[in-house]
Design an enzyme around this catalytic site. Structure first.
Site, mmCIF file in Angstrom:
data_model
loop_
_atom_site.group_PDB
_atom_site.id
_atom_site.type_symbol
_atom_site.label_atom_id
_atom_site.label_comp_id
_atom_site.label_asym_id
_atom_site.label_seq_id
_atom_site.Cartn_x
_atom_site.Cartn_y
_atom_site.Cartn_z
ATOM 1 N N ASP A 101 -4.723 -2.375 2.794
ATOM 2 C CA ASP A 101 -3.971 -1.197 3.233
ATOM 3 C C ASP A 101 -4.044 -1.134 4.763
ATOM 4 O O ASP A 101 -5.049 -0.715 5.345
ATOM 5 C CB ASP A 101 -4.557 0.076 2.619
ATOM 6 C CG ASP A 101 -4.257 0.204 1.123
ATOM 7 O OD1 ASP A 101 -4.040 -0.831 0.465
ATOM 8 O OD2 ASP A 101 -4.275 1.345 0.614
ATOM 9 N N LYS A 165 2.999 3.140 2.109
ATOM 10 C CA LYS A 165 2.052 4.208 1.805
ATOM 11 C C LYS A 165 2.213 5.327 2.828
ATOM 12 O O LYS A 165 2.398 5.056 4.020
ATOM 13 C CB LYS A 165 0.635 3.624 1.828
ATOM 14 C CG LYS A 165 -0.503 4.614 1.633
ATOM 15 C CD LYS A 165 -1.835 3.857 1.615
ATOM 16 C CE LYS A 165 -3.035 4.794 1.611
ATOM 17 N NZ LYS A 165 -4.328 4.052 1.624
ATOM 18 N N LYS A 201 3.138 4.359 -2.365
ATOM 19 C CA LYS A 201 1.826 4.976 -2.566
ATOM 20 C C LYS A 201 1.706 6.252 -1.740
ATOM 21 O O LYS A 201 1.521 6.196 -0.534
ATOM 22 C CB LYS A 201 0.708 4.003 -2.187
ATOM 23 C CG LYS A 201 -0.703 4.581 -2.337
ATOM 24 C CD LYS A 201 -1.765 3.543 -2.013
ATOM 25 C CE LYS A 201 -3.164 4.137 -2.000
ATOM 26 N NZ LYS A 201 -4.214 3.127 -1.679
#
Length: 259
Positions: A101, A165, A201
């Site tokens: 991430d 995300k 996400k």
């Protein structure tokens, strides 16, 4: 929600959670507890999301588990030392991370340095061998401007993100439905031309089944009823799991834990 509707949302949500501990005071003992919580009698979460220094420990604990290991790089500042971020990424994958991430350099991007942001994402992408995946954190609460969120989403996808995300969970405004709508619309717009599947996400502040349902409903509306799966949709959260288990078991209570 009725109890049956609550149970259905809870069962759907369980396998979509990236169970997270990114607390500054996280310890090896906390990682043991996180791994233990990742699988319960009702099933498993999709992944745990932890700091890089805990990857080896988690990999040993999860070696016979389907639960994936996600970690964060360039976190949470979204800094500009690309070489250091690439090295951090390579080490994380070598240690056993399945998913990276990356906080994109959102401050540089917001200041107009689009090429710098593109270059960092591309270099990190190139440092991640298949089947490991890249999630790019846009930090939408700091970008604020819908046009910037839209453009950041397009850039991340173009440079090879497997997921986009919303947030780190470390700023004042994290996941919002407004940002989610923008990001999902970009995914819908680019899905055909990219010829590959890119996921979404939302992360930060998602704690209740009502929260989860709102994001799932939005994804169903924009992407179609059969789009959401662990391959395309994750919740980044710490307290949501408690609410999910309560919902599956028919209890009303929901977690008050922070992200």
């Amino acid at each position: 929600m009725t109890s049956e509707a609550m149970k259905a949302v809870a069962k759907r949500t369980l396998g979509l959670i990236d169970l997270t501990n990114l607390n500054d005071d996280c310890t090896p003992s906390d990682i043991e507890k996180l791994v233990a919580r990742a699988t319960c009698e009702h099933g498993s979460v999709a992944a745990i999301c932890i700091y890089p220094q805990f990857i080896k420990q988690a990999a040993e604990l999860l070696k016979s588990s389907p639960v994936r290991i996600a970690t964060v790089v360039n976190f949470p500042q979204g800094g500009e030392d690309t070489l250091a971020v690439v090295e951090q990424t390579r080490q994380a994958v070598a240690d056993g991370a399945d998913e990276i991430d990356l906080v994109m350099p959102y401050k540089a991007f917001a200041a107009g340095r689009r090429g710098f942001a593109e270059d960092q994402i591309k270099k990190v992408r190139d440092a991640i061998p298949a089947p490991a995946q890249l999630k790019v954190i846009l930090e939408t609460g700091e970008l604020k401007d819908p046009r910037l969120i839209h453009l950041a989403s397009e850039i991340a996808i173009a440079q090879g993100a497997d997921f986009i995300k919303t947030s780190t969970g470390k700023v004042a405004v994290n996941a919002t439905l407004d940002a989610a709508e923008i990001m999902l619309n970009v995914l819908r717009e680019t899905s055909v031309e990219n010829h590959r599947q890119v996921g979404f996400k939302p992360a930060g502040g998602i704690r209740s089944l009502d929260d989860a349902k709102a994001y799932l409903d939005l994804a169903d509306e924009l992407m179609g009823q059969n789009w959401v799966s662990a391959a395309t949709f994750r919740f980044g959260a710490s307290g949501l799991l408690d609410a999910v288990i309560s919902g599956i078991e028919g209890h009303e209570e929901e977690s008050k834990e922070a992200y």
